[in-house]
Design an enzyme around this catalytic site. Structure first.
Site, PDB file in Angstrom:
ATOM      1  N   SER A   1      20.394  70.601  35.826  1.00 59.92           N
ATOM      2  CA  SER A   1      20.870  71.705  34.999  1.00 59.92           C
ATOM      3  C   SER A   1      21.685  72.628  35.886  1.00 59.92           C
ATOM      4  CB  SER A   1      19.679  72.464  34.402  1.00 59.92           C
ATOM      5  OG  SER A   1      20.076  73.706  33.851  1.00 59.92           O
TER       6      SER A   1
ATOM      7  N   TYR B   1      11.532  77.137  34.972  1.00 57.24           N
ATOM      8  CA  TYR B   1      12.425  76.016  34.671  1.00 57.24           C
ATOM      9  C   TYR B   1      13.364  75.745  35.841  1.00 57.24           C
ATOM     10  CZ  TYR B   1      16.085  73.343  32.271  1.00 57.24           C
ATOM     11  OH  TYR B   1      16.998  72.383  31.909  1.00 57.24           O
TER      12      TYR B   1
END
Length: 290
Positions: free
Chosen positions: A137, A150
């Site tokens: 990501s 995250y």
């Protein structure tokens, strides 16, 4: 199932129930692969099943599921050309308020589950000079406030990918990282719901400290997701990482990811902090705007 006279090489895609994973399974099947698509539920399998796509029930935190997947790969007539580690969950919450059990759950899915699947399938990948494609990501490069859990998993996945790339290059297996920015998938809505559930148990003091920030983060996500990269376009980047003869070590998805990754390489931390604060400022509740 493929027939004896139609043997296709195989690709495994985890987290294929929806979003990028489902789109990648379809794109890879379109390109002629037999895709073993990991899903969590029977209804997801029914929705995804199509020519070239064989859904398999796969929770990457369950050793039994991984063992069954490895056995299915070994029984496949075609070569295992790639493993796409895509499964992920996300809760955005300040470090102070998120229970350790939720931190551990994110790391189990977003990091340790991928390690477990990779360990199980590496023998097949080594036999066929396959490829590992880890879906990271932009959060693996920069951590917005509340993204610590995250982003922590994605930063770790990036580091493991670098190490694994250097381990496997002499053995003929390439390791590629894909870094999506904002992508139009169902995950964004799920993240907001999970974040609000985490925020609901804050103490009054914690609500004073973080309530406006959490609202701004949710509003920022809701504002940017509709303009994000379509899942089908993201899938084409992932398919390129799987199929191109000499892949790059990293691919970004979306202009936002490309810009942010460039900025992280050239800007000092304090300057990057100010840019992130400025990007969130319009999304704070009006009553708390200075």
């Amino acid at each position: 199932m493929t027939t004896s006279h139609e043997i296709r090489d195989c690709v495994v895609v985890t987290g294929a129930s929806t979003g990028i994973g489902a789109a990648s399974a379809r794109e890879l099947a379109r390109r002629g692969f037999h895709v073993l698509a990991g899903v969590r539920r029977d209804q997801d399998a029914d929705a995804l099943r199509a020519p070239g796509i064989e859904p398999v029930i796969l929770d990457i935190t369950q050793p039994g599921h991984i063992t069954e997947l490895a056995a299915r790969v070994d029984s496949q007539a075609g070569a295992l050309r790639a493993l796409v580690n895509n499964a992920a969950i996300q809760i955005n919450a300040p470090l102070e308020i998120l229970p350790l059990s939720e931190w551990r759950r994110q790391f189990e899915v977003n990091l340790f589950g991928h390690v477990a699947v990779t360990q199980a399938l590496l023998p097949a990948l080594l036999r066929h000079s396959g490829r590992v494609v880890n879906i990271s990501s932009v959060g693996g490069r920069v951590a917005m406030p509340t993204y610590g859990p995250y982003a922590g998993t994605k930063f770790a996945l990036e580091a493991i990918s670098d190490s694994l790339r250097r381990e496997l290059a002499p053995l003929g297996v390439r390791v590629v990282v894909v870094e999506p920015g904002s992508v139009r998938t169902e995950m964004a809505d799920r993240v907001i719901v999970a974040t609000n559930q985490a925020a609901a148990v804050m103490s009054p003091e914690q609500r004073d400290r973080y309530g406006s920030l959490i609202q701004a983060i949710n509003a920022h996500s809701a504002a940017h997701t509709p303009g994000g990269t379509p899942a089908d376009a993201a899938a084409r980047v992932i398919a390129k990482a799987v199929t191109t003869r000499k892949p790059r070590t990293r691919y970004t998805i979306g202009r936002d990811a490309a810009l942010i990754t460039r900025l992280t390489r050239v800007l000092p931390d304090r300057m990057l902090d100010r840019i992130l604060v400025a990007s969130l400022r319009p999304h704070y509740p009006k009553a708390t705007t200075a």
